[in-house]
Design an enzyme around this catalytic site. Structure first.
Site, PDB file in Angstrom:
ATOM      1  N   TYR A 147       0.848  -1.192   0.000  1.00 26.46           N
ATOM      2  CA  TYR A 147       0.000   0.000   0.000  1.00 26.46           C
ATOM      3  C   TYR A 147       0.881   1.239   0.000  1.00 26.46           C
ATOM      4  CZ  TYR A 147      -3.568   3.380   1.511  1.00 26.46           C
ATOM      5  OH  TYR A 147      -4.415   4.465   1.604  1.00 26.46           O
ATOM      6  N   ASP A 242       9.129   2.619  -0.227  1.00 24.34           N
ATOM      7  CA  ASP A 242       8.088   3.335   0.525  1.00 24.34           C
ATOM      8  C   ASP A 242       8.294   2.995   1.998  1.00 24.34           C
ATOM      9  OD1 ASP A 242       4.458   3.636   0.323  1.00 24.34           O
ATOM     10  OD2 ASP A 242       5.886   4.122   1.919  1.00 24.34           O
ATOM     11  N   LYS A 270       4.353   9.225   8.925  1.00 21.27           N
ATOM     12  CA  LYS A 270       4.167   8.682  10.266  1.00 21.27           C
ATOM     13  C   LYS A 270       5.215   9.178  11.273  1.00 21.27           C
ATOM     14  CE  LYS A 270       1.890   4.701   8.173  1.00 21.27           C
ATOM     15  NZ  LYS A 270       0.497   4.664   8.645  1.00 21.27           N
TER      16      LYS A 270
END
Ligand code: KE4
Length: 437
Positions: A147, A242, A270
């Site tokens: 994702y 990623d 994050k």
């Protein structure tokens, strides 16, 4: 009659669903895959959440990863408050943004220049545009189950077994938007070799979560990242790590540091934002300088590098020293050992794959044999995960509400917290049972 234990959450969820799609601002929060009412949270402190009914939980979601120091860490709060007192946003450069970019460049292999954005989706989307613009190529390769946020080109359904052209994974994503996206199975060398045999000079970028954690945690098999680095270099394609979820969590320099494989581009989010809307992407100066205004490839954002978010992110990063990473790993060691023992003691077949402090729980008849790709992750027993989740939640332990998500520990988790979670896991493992759900 609403359960008094969750009455306020129930009532708020009813209200929320009248004005917010699904009652939440991000789908996974709706508890759809585990059932029940999502808990509306009133406050977080350290390793704990308190919901609007006053129930307290040991938190293993940590806002899906950002809160590596725990909720409301005093130094992160102080930094954010001081920034707020100076003003929330200027739409102009600040010294702190320079310090953050220098801090990322200092930590992450190959990151000579950095551009801040406001979400991991923006980071991934921008990195793809940069790779396509810099190479003049159009095709991108991603992996099933990985994702990278919800930009159109990356919302493609998982192929199964072979590399397949990405088909839209959501209404509203057009076939044209995904026409240049190819999806390959993770940990599959032949599939990637087939892509490059088909399009030897057309691939702009291969994107991966170098340690995937959005289909549960499914580490790369030995040599796989090295294989991706070699084949992309050989064909003039870029490699994107990623690290929105793994960056600054699994190590100071992320998976690139752990693996010794340096990507062309990396995406962060994050942890780097300290719990505020901040993400970034980075790479060599020769590539990054092609971004506007220095170069022609456009990318922008009103709140990119927001001073409050940057202050919080810097405060958090500066506290993540070697001792911090040892402490995170030690907490994961203790919790994983305890969960493993709980499942074994009650005959529950489970695997807990991990990379440093990042891990997830898979229930399947394969037992401790963890999935190696998305198809195998989907074949796991997610109903049993739902029962485990709800049993733990009822006992005050807040796990990710999906078997496809990772569990997160923070430096605020104490041995007492972890041991309480382990004790609860013994009780729930007895309930979850070994037979078919
Ligand atoms: P955001 O746009 O949600 O900030 O980041 C997207 C993203 C990109 N890359 C990776 C590896 C990610 O894990 C994410 C977002 N992660 C999910 C949970 N695994 C966010 C939770 C949510 O969608 O609410």
């Amino acid at each position: 009659m609403a359960d008094p234990a969750t009455g306020t959450s129930d009532r708020l969820f009813d209200r929320a669903r009248a004005v917010i799609p699904g009652g939440v601002n991000s789908p996974v929060r709706a508890f759809r895959s585990v059932g029940g009412t999502p808990r509306f949270i009133a406050a977080g402190s350290g390793a704990h959440l308190t919901d609007v009914d006053g129930r307290r939980y040991v938190d293993y979601v940590c806002s899906w990863g950002p809160l590596i120091l725990g909720h409301a860490h005093p130094q992160v709060v102080a930094a954010a408050k001081a920034a707020v007192d100076r003003g929330s946003s200027y739409g102009a450069p600040t010294q702190a943004e320079v310090e953050l970019a220098e801090g990322i460049a200092d930590r992450y292999p190959g990151a000579e220049m950095v551009r801040c954005v406001s979400s991991g989706t923006e980071a991934g989307m921008s990195a793809i545009r940069l790779a396509r613009g810099a190479t003049g190529r159009t095709k991108i390769v991603k992996f099933a189950g990985h994702y990278h946020g919800h930009s159109d080109a990356l919302l493609v359904e998982a192929g199964s077994g072979v590399a397949t052209f990405g088909l839209p994974d959501s209404p509203g994503v057009t076939a044209r938007a995904t026409a240049d996206t190819v999806v390959a199975p993770w940990n599959d060398r032949a599939a990637v070799e087939t892509v490059f045999a088909e399009w030897p000079d057309d691939v702009a970028l291969v994107a991966c979560e170098p340690v995937p954690a959005n289909m549960g945690v499914i580490p790369p098999e030995p040599g796989y990242l090295e294989f991706l680095r070699e084949i992309t270099s050989r064909h003039g394609a870029m490699l994107l790590f990623d690290e929105v979820l793994t960056g600054f969590r699994v190590a100071r320099g992320g998976v690139a540091e752990l693996s010794g494989v340096t990507p062309d581009l990396a995406a962060f989010g994050k942890v780097v934002g300290g719990g505020y809307p901040l993400a970034a992407f980075a790479g060599p100066a020769a590539i990054m300088r092609q971004l506007a205004p220095e170069g022609p490839i456009y990318q922008a954002g009103t709140l990119s590098g927001n001073p409050v978010a940057v202050a919080a992110g810097l405060a958090q990063l500066r506290l993540l020293d070697d001792e911090a990473y040892k402490g995170l790993d030690a907490r994961a060691d203790r919790l994983i050992a305890g969960l493993t023992e709980a499942f074994a003691a009650h005959g529950v077949p489970a695997a807990i794959p991990r990379v440093r402090s990042l891990f997830s729980v898979f229930f399947s008849e394969r037992g401790q044999d963890a999935p190696r790709d998305f198809d195998e992750a989907r074949a796991c027993d997610h109903q049993r995960y739902a029962r485990f989740f709800n049993g733990m939640l009822a006992r005050g332990h807040y796990l990710p509400p999906s078997g496809y998500e990772a569990m997160f520990v923070s430096l605020a988790h104490t041995d007492d917290d972890l041991d309480a979670t382990i004790a609860a896991a013994h009780e729930v493992a007895a309930e979850v049972g070994t037979g078919p759900v």
